[in-house]
Design a protein around this motif. Sequence first.
Motif, PDB file in Angstrom:
ATOM      1  N   GLN A 143       3.474   3.046   9.934  1.00 19.14           N
ATOM      2  CA  GLN A 143       3.647   3.302  11.369  1.00 19.14           C
ATOM      3  C   GLN A 143       5.032   3.873  11.684  1.00 19.14           C
ATOM      4  O   GLN A 143       5.186   4.640  12.634  1.00 19.14           O
ATOM      5  CB  GLN A 143       3.434   2.011  12.155  1.00 19.14           C
ATOM      6  CG  GLN A 143       1.999   1.540  12.201  1.00 19.14           C
ATOM      7  CD  GLN A 143       1.820   0.519  13.312  1.00 19.14           C
ATOM      8  OE1 GLN A 143       2.018   0.802  14.480  1.00 19.14           O
ATOM      9  NE2 GLN A 143       1.445  -0.692  12.919  1.00 19.14           N
ATOM     10  N   MET A 144       6.038   3.485  10.898  1.00 16.42           N
ATOM     11  CA  MET A 144       7.377   4.042  11.130  1.00 16.42           C
ATOM     12  C   MET A 144       7.370   5.544  10.852  1.00 16.42           C
ATOM     13  O   MET A 144       7.945   6.334  11.612  1.00 16.42           O
ATOM     14  CB  MET A 144       8.417   3.322  10.264  1.00 16.42           C
ATOM     15  CG  MET A 144       8.677   1.897  10.742  1.00 16.42           C
ATOM     16  SD  MET A 144       9.602   0.904   9.561  1.00 16.42           S
ATOM     17  CE  MET A 144      11.265   1.448   9.875  1.00 16.42           C
ATOM     18  N   GLU A 204       4.756   7.490  11.048  1.00 15.27           N
ATOM     19  CA  GLU A 204       3.975   8.118  12.131  1.00 15.27           C
ATOM     20  C   GLU A 204       4.840   8.274  13.387  1.00 15.27           C
ATOM     21  O   GLU A 204       4.792   9.303  14.069  1.00 15.27           O
ATOM     22  CB  GLU A 204       2.728   7.273  12.446  1.00 15.27           C
ATOM     23  CG  GLU A 204       1.682   7.281  11.343  1.00 15.27           C
ATOM     24  CD  GLU A 204       1.137   8.680  11.056  1.00 15.27           C
ATOM     25  OE1 GLU A 204       0.720   9.361  12.009  1.00 15.27           O
ATOM     26  OE2 GLU A 204       1.172   9.095   9.883  1.00 15.27           O
ATOM     27  N   LEU A 205       5.629   7.243  13.696  1.00 15.09           N
ATOM     28  CA  LEU A 205       6.524   7.302  14.859  1.00 15.09           C
ATOM     29  C   LEU A 205       7.556   8.419  14.680  1.00 15.09           C
ATOM     30  O   LEU A 205       7.883   9.140  15.633  1.00 15.09           O
ATOM     31  CB  LEU A 205       7.224   5.943  15.034  1.00 15.09           C
ATOM     32  CG  LEU A 205       8.197   5.798  16.200  1.00 15.09           C
ATOM     33  CD1 LEU A 205       7.494   6.018  17.532  1.00 15.09           C
ATOM     34  CD2 LEU A 205       8.855   4.407  16.177  1.00 15.09           C
ATOM     35  N   ASP A 206       8.059   8.567  13.448  1.00 13.09           N
ATOM     36  CA  ASP A 206       9.030   9.627  13.169  1.00 13.09           C
ATOM     37  C   ASP A 206       8.462  11.009  13.490  1.00 13.09           C
ATOM     38  O   ASP A 206       9.182  11.888  13.971  1.00 13.09           O
ATOM     39  CB  ASP A 206       9.445   9.575  11.692  1.00 13.09           C
ATOM     40  CG  ASP A 206      10.917   9.255  11.517  1.00 13.09           C
ATOM     41  OD1 ASP A 206      11.403   8.381  12.268  1.00 13.09           O
ATOM     42  OD2 ASP A 206      11.567   9.876  10.663  1.00 13.09           O
ATOM     43  N   CYS A 241       8.871  11.598  17.063  1.00 12.42           N
ATOM     44  CA  CYS A 241      10.241  11.563  17.601  1.00 12.42           C
ATOM     45  C   CYS A 241      11.173  12.634  17.053  1.00 12.42           C
ATOM     46  O   CYS A 241      12.186  12.937  17.693  1.00 12.42           O
ATOM     47  CB  CYS A 241      10.863  10.189  17.339  1.00 12.42           C
ATOM     48  SG  CYS A 241      10.049   8.837  18.218  1.00 12.42           S
ATOM     49  N   THR A 286      12.733  -3.306  13.198  1.00  6.30           N
ATOM     50  CA  THR A 286      11.536  -2.757  13.832  1.00  6.30           C
ATOM     51  C   THR A 286      11.307  -3.443  15.171  1.00  6.30           C
ATOM     52  O   THR A 286      11.468  -4.659  15.279  1.00  6.30           O
ATOM     53  CB  THR A 286      10.314  -3.027  12.918  1.00  6.30           C
ATOM     54  OG1 THR A 286      10.440  -2.219  11.745  1.00  6.30           O
ATOM     55  CG2 THR A 286       8.999  -2.706  13.601  1.00  6.30           C
ATOM     56  N   LYS A 346       1.706  -3.033  16.936  1.00  4.64           N
ATOM     57  CA  LYS A 346       2.104  -1.623  17.045  1.00  4.64           C
ATOM     58  C   LYS A 346       3.629  -1.470  16.930  1.00  4.64           C
ATOM     59  O   LYS A 346       4.383  -2.116  17.684  1.00  4.64           O
ATOM     60  CB  LYS A 346       1.630  -1.099  18.406  1.00  4.64           C
ATOM     61  CG  LYS A 346       1.844   0.369  18.610  1.00  4.64           C
ATOM     62  CD  LYS A 346       1.314   0.797  19.985  1.00  4.64           C
ATOM     63  CE  LYS A 346       1.754   2.224  20.290  1.00  4.64           C
ATOM     64  NZ  LYS A 346       1.622   2.558  21.686  1.00  4.64           N
ATOM     65  N   VAL A 380       6.820   0.254  17.788  1.00  3.69           N
ATOM     66  CA  VAL A 380       7.184   1.103  18.928  1.00  3.69           C
ATOM     67  C   VAL A 380       8.642   1.573  18.865  1.00  3.69           C
ATOM     68  O   VAL A 380       9.081   2.331  19.732  1.00  3.69           O
ATOM     69  CB  VAL A 380       6.909   0.388  20.271  1.00  3.69           C
ATOM     70  CG1 VAL A 380       5.407   0.123  20.416  1.00  3.69           C
ATOM     71  CG2 VAL A 380       7.696  -0.900  20.408  1.00  3.69           C
ATOM     72  N   GLY A 381       9.364   1.137  17.837  1.00  2.29           N
ATOM     73  CA  GLY A 381      10.742   1.595  17.684  1.00  2.29           C
ATOM     74  C   GLY A 381      11.328   1.056  16.405  1.00  2.29           C
ATOM     75  O   GLY A 381      10.795   0.108  15.815  1.00  2.29           O
ATOM     76  N   HIS A 417       9.313   4.926  20.703  1.00  2.00           N
ATOM     77  CA  HIS A 417       8.094   5.641  21.121  1.00  2.00           C
ATOM     78  C   HIS A 417       8.257   6.116  22.565  1.00  2.00           C
ATOM     79  O   HIS A 417       8.758   5.364  23.418  1.00  2.00           O
ATOM     80  CB  HIS A 417       6.887   4.694  21.011  1.00  2.00           C
ATOM     81  CG  HIS A 417       5.588   5.398  21.216  1.00  2.00           C
ATOM     82  ND1 HIS A 417       5.147   5.793  22.457  1.00  2.00           N
ATOM     83  CD2 HIS A 417       4.647   5.797  20.330  1.00  2.00           C
ATOM     84  CE1 HIS A 417       3.987   6.398  22.328  1.00  2.00           C
ATOM     85  NE2 HIS A 417       3.662   6.418  21.043  1.00  2.00           N
TER      86      HIS A 417
END
Length: 153
Positions: free
Chosen positions: A16-17, A19-21, A24, A48, A54, A56-57, A76
Motif C-alpha cells: 500500500q505504501m 501504491e500511495l507513492d 503522490c 505509517t 488502509k 493513508v500516509g 493520501h
Amino acid sequence: MQEVIIRISEEKDIHQMAELDKICFRSPWSEASFTADIRDNERALYVTAADGDKVVGYAGMWIIFDEGHITNVAVHPDYRGKHLGKQIVEFLFEEAAKRGVESQTLEVRPSNAPALALYTKLGFYPAGIRKGYYSDNGEDAIIMWRNNMERVE
Ligand SMILES: CC(C)(COP(=O)(O)OP(=O)(O)OC[C@H]1O[C@@H](n2cnc3c(N)ncnc32)[C@H](O)[C@@H]1OP(=O)(O)O)[C@@H](O)C(=O)NCCC(=O)NCCS
C-alpha cells in the motif's frame, strides 16, 4: 473514516505504501525499494498512518549517526490539510530521537509549496541548493535542516 493511527511501518504495509507513492510522486518508489528499507535496512526508520486497514500516509528516514535523512513524506490526497502530515513527521522525530537522532535534513523541490510550508512549520530552515537534483525535470533541490532544539509552532 475510522480513527487514523500512526505507528512504526511493518512489512504488511509495503504494497500500500508503494501504491500511495504512485498517487503522490512523479517518480514513485517501487515495492522493492520499500522492502529494502523496511525489511532489510537497520538504519531506516519508517512510520505509517493507517485508517483501519488502509495506509493513508507515511514518512521515512535513514539514520546516520545522530542525523536523520528524510527519504519521503506522503499523505493520501483525501487526508491532506488536516495536520496528518505534521503529526506523521512529529511521530517519526519522536521515534528517531529514541534512537539518538538530534538533527534532521531533507531535500525538497522549490515548486512544492505544501511541503515547503510543512517543513518550515516543523522548524526546518533552508541551508543550501543542490543544482539539478531531480532527474525527471532537472529542478534544483532546496536542502533543509532542523535540530531537536528548534521551536515548533
Ligand atoms: C506535503 C504533504 C505531505 C502535506 O501533508 P498534509 O497532511 O496535507 O499537511 P498538514 O495538514 O500536516 O499541513 C501542515 C502545515 O503545512 C502547510 N501546508 C500543508 N499543505 C499546504 C498547502 N497545500 N498549501 C500551503 N501550506 C500547506 C501548512 O502550513 C500546514 O499548517 P496549517 O494548516 O496549520 O497552516 C502532502 O501535501 C503530500 O503528500 N504531498 C505529496 C507528496 C510530497 O510532495 N511530499 C513531500 C516530498 S519532499
